[in-house]
Design a protein around this motif. Structure first.
Motif, PDB file in Angstrom:
ATOM      1  N   TYR A  12      30.959  40.324  23.526  1.00 57.23           N
ATOM      2  CA  TYR A  12      31.135  38.896  23.789  1.00 57.23           C
ATOM      3  C   TYR A  12      32.587  38.486  23.539  1.00 57.23           C
ATOM      4  N   VAL A  13      33.128  38.861  22.403  1.00 56.53           N
ATOM      5  CA  VAL A  13      34.509  38.513  22.064  1.00 56.53           C
ATOM      6  C   VAL A  13      35.477  39.204  23.019  1.00 56.53           C
ATOM      7  N   LYS A  14      35.190  40.439  23.376  1.00 57.26           N
ATOM      8  CA  LYS A  14      36.055  41.174  24.299  1.00 57.26           C
ATOM      9  C   LYS A  14      36.102  40.483  25.668  1.00 57.26           C
ATOM     10  N   ARG A  15      34.946  40.003  26.150  1.00 58.70           N
ATOM     11  CA  ARG A  15      34.901  39.323  27.444  1.00 58.70           C
ATOM     12  C   ARG A  15      35.722  38.033  27.406  1.00 58.70           C
ATOM     13  N   LEU A  16      35.631  37.278  26.315  1.00 57.99           N
ATOM     14  CA  LEU A  16      36.418  36.051  26.196  1.00 57.99           C
ATOM     15  C   LEU A  16      37.914  36.354  26.109  1.00 57.99           C
ATOM     16  N   GLU A  17      38.282  37.386  25.365  1.00 56.87           N
ATOM     17  CA  GLU A  17      39.693  37.758  25.253  1.00 56.87           C
ATOM     18  C   GLU A  17      40.250  38.220  26.590  1.00 56.87           C
ATOM     19  N   GLU A  18      39.475  38.980  27.365  1.00 54.37           N
ATOM     20  CA  GLU A  18      39.929  39.418  28.687  1.00 54.37           C
ATOM     21  C   GLU A  18      40.185  38.220  29.595  1.00 54.37           C
ATOM     22  N   LEU A  19      39.307  37.245  29.529  1.00 52.68           N
ATOM     23  CA  LEU A  19      39.462  36.047  30.350  1.00 52.68           C
ATOM     24  C   LEU A  19      40.717  35.275  29.955  1.00 52.68           C
ATOM     25  N   GLU A  20      40.941  35.101  28.660  1.00 51.81           N
ATOM     26  CA  GLU A  20      42.131  34.388  28.198  1.00 51.81           C
ATOM     27  C   GLU A  20      43.404  35.167  28.509  1.00 51.81           C
ATOM     28  N   ASN A  21      43.391  36.476  28.321  1.00 45.73           N
ATOM     29  CA  ASN A  21      44.574  37.291  28.607  1.00 45.73           C
ATOM     30  C   ASN A  21      44.930  37.268  30.086  1.00 45.73           C
ATOM     31  N   LEU A  22      43.925  37.261  30.944  1.00 41.95           N
ATOM     32  CA  LEU A  22      44.179  37.202  32.376  1.00 41.95           C
ATOM     33  C   LEU A  22      44.903  35.906  32.735  1.00 41.95           C
ATOM     34  N   ALA A  23      44.439  34.785  32.202  1.00 44.03           N
ATOM     35  CA  ALA A  23      45.075  33.499  32.500  1.00 44.03           C
ATOM     36  C   ALA A  23      46.464  33.413  31.880  1.00 44.03           C
ATOM     37  N   ASN A  24      46.647  33.970  30.696  1.00 42.63           N
ATOM     38  CA  ASN A  24      47.961  33.936  30.038  1.00 42.63           C
ATOM     39  C   ASN A  24      48.995  34.783  30.755  1.00 42.63           C
ATOM     40  N   SER A  25      48.580  35.697  31.610  1.00 45.94           N
ATOM     41  CA  SER A  25      49.518  36.593  32.284  1.00 45.94           C
ATOM     42  C   SER A  25      50.309  35.889  33.388  1.00 45.94           C
ATOM     43  N   PHE A  26      49.905  34.695  33.788  1.00 45.95           N
ATOM     44  CA  PHE A  26      50.618  33.971  34.839  1.00 45.95           C
ATOM     45  C   PHE A  26      51.827  33.251  34.257  1.00 45.95           C
ATOM     46  N   PRO A  27      52.935  33.184  35.008  1.00 48.52           N
ATOM     47  CA  PRO A  27      54.111  32.457  34.507  1.00 48.52           C
ATOM     48  C   PRO A  27      53.857  30.956  34.488  1.00 48.52           C
ATOM     49  N   LEU A  70      37.433  40.954  36.827  1.00 46.80           N
ATOM     50  CA  LEU A  70      36.484  40.848  35.717  1.00 46.80           C
ATOM     51  C   LEU A  70      35.043  40.912  36.195  1.00 46.80           C
ATOM     52  N   LYS A  71      34.189  41.394  35.305  1.00 51.84           N
ATOM     53  CA  LYS A  71      32.756  41.381  35.530  1.00 51.84           C
ATOM     54  C   LYS A  71      32.173  40.254  34.696  1.00 51.84           C
ATOM     55  N   TYR A  72      31.418  39.361  35.347  1.00 54.07           N
ATOM     56  CA  TYR A  72      30.886  38.219  34.625  1.00 54.07           C
ATOM     57  C   TYR A  72      29.605  37.748  35.311  1.00 54.07           C
ATOM     58  N   PRO A  73      28.678  37.207  34.558  1.00 54.39           N
ATOM     59  CA  PRO A  73      27.463  36.653  35.162  1.00 54.39           C
ATOM     60  C   PRO A  73      27.698  35.207  35.612  1.00 54.39           C
ATOM     61  N   GLY A  74      27.161  34.812  36.724  1.00 53.16           N
ATOM     62  CA  GLY A  74      27.262  33.427  37.173  1.00 53.16           C
ATOM     63  C   GLY A  74      28.630  33.088  37.714  1.00 53.16           C
ATOM     64  N   GLU A  75      29.100  31.898  37.383  1.00 51.59           N
ATOM     65  CA  GLU A  75      30.411  31.467  37.849  1.00 51.59           C
ATOM     66  C   GLU A  75      31.248  30.965  36.678  1.00 51.59           C
ATOM     67  N   ILE A  76      32.567  30.983  36.876  1.00 45.12           N
ATOM     68  CA  ILE A  76      33.503  30.534  35.847  1.00 45.12           C
ATOM     69  C   ILE A  76      34.318  29.387  36.434  1.00 45.12           C
ATOM     70  N   LYS A  77      34.330  28.274  35.732  1.00 46.37           N
ATOM     71  CA  LYS A  77      35.087  27.098  36.153  1.00 46.37           C
ATOM     72  C   LYS A  77      36.504  27.213  35.599  1.00 46.37           C
ATOM     73  N   VAL A  78      37.508  27.073  36.476  1.00 47.18           N
ATOM     74  CA  VAL A  78      38.909  27.157  36.065  1.00 47.18           C
ATOM     75  C   VAL A  78      39.490  25.750  36.113  1.00 47.18           C
ATOM     76  N   GLN A  79      39.938  25.254  34.961  1.00 48.60           N
ATOM     77  CA  GLN A  79      40.579  23.949  34.875  1.00 48.60           C
ATOM     78  C   GLN A  79      42.032  24.155  34.489  1.00 48.60           C
ATOM     79  N   VAL A  80      42.941  23.664  35.331  1.00 46.91           N
ATOM     80  CA  VAL A  80      44.363  23.710  35.016  1.00 46.91           C
ATOM     81  C   VAL A  80      44.781  22.301  34.631  1.00 46.91           C
TER      82      VAL A  80
END
Length: 91
Positions: A12-27, A70-80
């Motif tokens: 669970y923690v690994k999945r959340l960290e992967e999601l945050e790291n992916l978003a942080n990789s953008f300039p 990423l592998k994830y169940p359902g959908e993920i809402k992205v808010q910028v």
């Protein structure tokens, strides 16, 4: 909610960290938070580096990369969120 999908706490923690790291990789990304058990990610950007149209493009790019990597169940809402605060004093 760890355990709702029979994931261990570490997965669970690994999945959340992967999601945050992916978003942080953008300039231009200042910080980001995965919330609601990874079903939503809020990305705060630097308003001096990215304009409104760039924020819309960034949201789509993040969503596309999540779909591809990423592998994830359902959908993920992205808010910028592009927040600019200006304070001026009259004396």
């Amino acid at each position: 909610r760890p355990g709702a999908r029979r994931d261990s706490y570490e997965q669970y923690v690994k999945r959340l960290e992967e999601l945050e790291n992916l978003a942080n990789s953008f300039p231009g990304v200042e910080k980001c938070y995965a919330i609601q058990a990874g079903r939503e990610i809020r990305v705060f950007i630097e308003p001096s580096k990215i304009d409104d149209w760039g924020a819309m493009r960034l949201a789509r790019e993040i969503a596309n990369r999540i779909e591809q990597q990423l592998k994830y169940p359902g959908e993920i809402k992205v808010q910028v969120i592009r927040d600019m605060r200006i304070v001026e004093y009259a004396r």
